[in-house]
Design an enzyme around this catalytic site. Structure first.
Site, PDB file in Angstrom:
ATOM      1  N   GLY A  18      -8.932   3.971   6.954  1.00  0.00           N
ATOM      2  CA  GLY A  18      -8.643   5.395   7.150  1.00  0.00           C
ATOM      3  C   GLY A  18      -7.171   5.670   7.394  1.00  0.00           C
ATOM      4  N   PHE A  19      -6.494   4.751   8.041  1.00  0.00           N
ATOM      5  CA  PHE A  19      -5.100   5.001   8.407  1.00  0.00           C
ATOM      6  C   PHE A  19      -4.273   3.722   8.327  1.00  0.00           C
ATOM      7  CE2 PHE A  19      -7.855   7.927  10.650  1.00  0.00           C
ATOM      8  CZ  PHE A  19      -7.311   9.158  10.284  1.00  0.00           C
ATOM      9  N   GLY A  20      -2.998   3.895   7.991  1.00  0.00           N
ATOM     10  CA  GLY A  20      -2.066   2.777   8.056  1.00  0.00           C
ATOM     11  C   GLY A  20      -1.562   2.635   9.492  1.00  0.00           C
ATOM     12  N   GLY A  21      -0.789   1.602   9.720  1.00  0.00           N
ATOM     13  CA  GLY A  21      -0.126   1.450  11.008  1.00  0.00           C
ATOM     14  C   GLY A  21      -0.998   0.984  12.163  1.00  0.00           C
TER      15      GLY A  21
ATOM     16  N   ASP B  58      -4.714   3.493  -1.920  1.00  0.00           N
ATOM     17  CA  ASP B  58      -5.787   3.825  -0.978  1.00  0.00           C
ATOM     18  C   ASP B  58      -6.301   5.232  -1.249  1.00  0.00           C
ATOM     19  OD1 ASP B  58      -6.005   1.511   0.794  1.00  0.00           O
ATOM     20  OD2 ASP B  58      -3.911   1.940   1.267  1.00  0.00           O
TER      21      ASP B  58
ATOM     22  N   SER C 237       0.854  -1.190   0.000  1.00  0.00           N
ATOM     23  CA  SER C 237       0.000   0.000   0.000  1.00  0.00           C
ATOM     24  C   SER C 237       0.885   1.234   0.000  1.00  0.00           C
ATOM     25  CB  SER C 237      -0.876   0.025   1.254  1.00  0.00           C
ATOM     26  OG  SER C 237      -1.354   1.356   1.448  1.00  0.00           O
TER      27      SER C 237
ATOM     28  N   MET D  44     -11.095  -6.020   5.327  1.00  0.00           N
ATOM     29  CA  MET D  44     -10.356  -5.091   6.180  1.00  0.00           C
ATOM     30  C   MET D  44     -10.151  -5.738   7.549  1.00  0.00           C
ATOM     31  SD  MET D  44      -9.985  -2.455   4.214  1.00  0.00           S
ATOM     32  CE  MET D  44      -9.075  -1.496   5.416  1.00  0.00           C
TER      33      MET D  44
ATOM     34  N   ASP E 153      -6.397  -6.590   4.246  1.00  0.00           N
ATOM     35  CA  ASP E 153      -5.814  -5.244   4.309  1.00  0.00           C
ATOM     36  C   ASP E 153      -5.877  -4.704   5.731  1.00  0.00           C
ATOM     37  OD1 ASP E 153      -4.987  -2.644   3.783  1.00  0.00           O
ATOM     38  OD2 ASP E 153      -6.692  -2.135   2.490  1.00  0.00           O
ATOM     39  N   GLY E 154      -4.702  -4.408   6.308  1.00  0.00           N
ATOM     40  CA  GLY E 154      -4.640  -3.744   7.604  1.00  0.00           C
ATOM     41  C   GLY E 154      -3.883  -4.543   8.649  1.00  0.00           C
ATOM     42  N   GLY E 155      -2.754  -3.981   9.082  1.00  0.00           N
ATOM     43  CA  GLY E 155      -1.985  -4.642  10.137  1.00  0.00           C
ATOM     44  C   GLY E 155      -1.358  -5.952   9.703  1.00  0.00           C
TER      45      GLY E 155
ATOM     46  N   HIS F 115      -1.097  -1.358  -4.363  1.00  0.00           N
ATOM     47  CA  HIS F 115      -2.368  -1.066  -3.694  1.00  0.00           C
ATOM     48  C   HIS F 115      -2.464   0.447  -3.447  1.00  0.00           C
ATOM     49  CE1 HIS F 115      -5.886  -2.108  -1.193  1.00  0.00           C
ATOM     50  NE2 HIS F 115      -5.458  -1.175  -0.356  1.00  0.00           N
TER      51      HIS F 115
ATOM     52  N   MET G  42     -12.204   4.524  -0.880  1.00  0.00           N
ATOM     53  CA  MET G  42     -12.882   4.817   0.395  1.00  0.00           C
ATOM     54  C   MET G  42     -13.496   6.207   0.246  1.00  0.00           C
ATOM     55  SD  MET G  42      -9.888   3.255   2.816  1.00  0.00           S
ATOM     56  CE  MET G  42      -8.689   3.271   1.472  1.00  0.00           C
TER      57      MET G  42
ATOM     58  N   HIS H 154      -8.302   0.862  -4.092  1.00  0.00           N
ATOM     59  CA  HIS H 154      -9.246   0.702  -2.975  1.00  0.00           C
ATOM     60  C   HIS H 154      -9.905   2.056  -2.710  1.00  0.00           C
ATOM     61  CE1 HIS H 154      -9.487  -0.207   1.675  1.00  0.00           C
ATOM     62  NE2 HIS H 154     -10.673   0.002   1.141  1.00  0.00           N
TER      63      HIS H 154
ATOM     64  N   GLY I 245       1.267  -1.952   4.107  1.00  0.00           N
ATOM     65  CA  GLY I 245       1.887  -0.629   3.998  1.00  0.00           C
ATOM     66  C   GLY I 245       3.137  -0.599   4.849  1.00  0.00           C
TER      67      GLY I 245
ATOM     68  N   MET J  12      -8.918   8.088  -0.306  1.00  0.00           N
ATOM     69  CA  MET J  12      -9.764   8.516   0.825  1.00  0.00           C
ATOM     70  C   MET J  12     -10.213   9.958   0.625  1.00  0.00           C
ATOM     71  SD  MET J  12      -7.563   7.010   3.995  1.00  0.00           S
ATOM     72  CE  MET J  12      -6.665   5.452   3.884  1.00  0.00           C
TER      73      MET J  12
HETATM   74  C1  DX5 Z   1      -6.284   1.744   5.359  1.00  0.00           C
HETATM   75  C2  DX5 Z   1      -5.784   1.163   4.071  1.00  0.00           C
HETATM   76  C3  DX5 Z   1      -4.665   0.202   4.156  1.00  0.00           C
HETATM   77  C4  DX5 Z   1      -3.444   0.669   4.891  1.00  0.00           C
HETATM   78  C5  DX5 Z   1      -2.741  -0.520   5.462  1.00  0.00           C
HETATM   79  O1  DX5 Z   1      -7.551   2.280   5.191  1.00  0.00           O
HETATM   80  O2  DX5 Z   1      -6.833   0.521   3.378  1.00  0.00           O
HETATM   81  O3  DX5 Z   1      -4.337  -0.234   2.848  1.00  0.00           O
HETATM   82  O4  DX5 Z   1      -2.554   1.380   4.094  1.00  0.00           O
HETATM   83  O5  DX5 Z   1      -1.641  -0.095   6.193  1.00  0.00           O
HETATM   84  P1  DX5 Z   1      -0.840  -1.047   7.159  1.00  0.00           P
HETATM   85  O6  DX5 Z   1      -0.311  -2.181   6.345  1.00  0.00           O
HETATM   86  O7  DX5 Z   1       0.214  -0.164   7.703  1.00  0.00           O
HETATM   87  O8  DX5 Z   1      -1.817  -1.521   8.215  1.00  0.00           O
HETATM   88 ZN    ZN Z   2      -6.403  -0.374   1.375  1.00  0.00          ZN
END
Ligand code: DX5
Ligand code: ZN
Length: 217
Positions: free
Chosen positions: A141-144, A34, A7, A136, A174-176, A32, A67, A65, A196, A36
């Site tokens: 909304g956010f990475g990390g 994102d 991502s 998901m 997707d996510g974590g 990927h 959003m 993706h 990401g 938003m």
């Molecule tokens: C969040 C995104 C993800 C995000 C994942 O809304 O859809 O793609 O970038 O980030 P990580 O891998 O850091 O959880």
């Molecule tokens: Zn995503």
């Protein structure tokens, strides 16, 4: 082999072209993206013009993706910009079936994204319209953020629904996602992983090792 889709939300936004080239060279299967809007999710990222500017920097598929709400008015712009897979949240429009048909009509693969609270049954009556499923494992909304293990059962349920169709629908998480949670996702039936933080940490010289670690190599 599991598809790895870094991502670019976690990339250096001041060098996006370089970053996309670097992940492809490091073995990424998809990019990927994102998108938003600060309305459907509480963050703003990028739009179709940036996707278009990045497209010549990679030859691997762009997994976009969305959003954003409403989503229907923007499908064509993302397809024209070079999106190969376009995934939408059922909550972002009133007629998911129509939205998926439209995505195919304009020549992209149609994806559905499941928020942590979205039920697998949401797509039960339109499996024929779906090319790709994205689960998901965080709130979008956010990475990390940290991986929600509660979503593993949902991945397994969707795996069974896909197998019953006999079609090759990709199942992405997707996510974590990190090397440890990646194993859980694959064991539950995922065939593609978005990451990401776990790909972009350590800078370009670490990308190939980071991608290998996610594959479990
Ligand atoms: C969040 C995104 C993800 C995000 C994942 O809304 O859809 O793609 O970038 O980030 P990580 O891998 O850091 O959880
Ligand atoms: Zn995503």
């Amino acid at each position: 082999m599991t598809i790895i889709a870094p991502s670019i939300l976690a990339a250096d936004f001041a060098k996006l072209g370089e970053e996309v080239r670097a992940i492809e060279a490091a073995g990424a299967d998809w990019v990927h993206v994102d998108v938003m809007d600060g309305h459907f999710v509480p963050n703003i990222t990028l739009g179709p013009d940036i996707v278009k500017a990045l497209r010549p920097h990679a030859s691997i598929p762009f997994d976009v993706h969305l959003m954003i709400a409403p989503v229907d008015p923007y499908l064509e712009a993302f397809r024209d910009a070079g999106a190969d897979i376009i995934s939408v949240h059922p909550e972002s429009g009133p007629h998911l079936n129509r939205t998926l048909k439209r995505i195919r009509e304009i020549g992209a693969k149609a994806g559905v994204v499941f928020n942590p609270s979205t039920l697998p049954e949401t797509i039960e009556w339109m499996m024929d319209e779906v090319d790709h499923i994205l689960v998901m494992s965080i709130n979008p909304g956010f990475g990390g953020q940290s991986f929600m293990r509660s979503q593993l059962d949902k991945i397994a349920r969707l795996r069974a629904m896909i197998d019953a169709t006999g079609r090759d629908i990709t199942l992405e998480v997707d996510g974590g996602v990190n090397p440890e949670t990646a194993k859980l996702c694959v064991a539950a039936g995922a065939t593609a992983l978005v990451a990401g933080t776990a790909v972009f940490k350590g800078g370009p010289s670490a990308y190939a090792d980071n991608i290998r670690a996610l594959r479990g190599d």
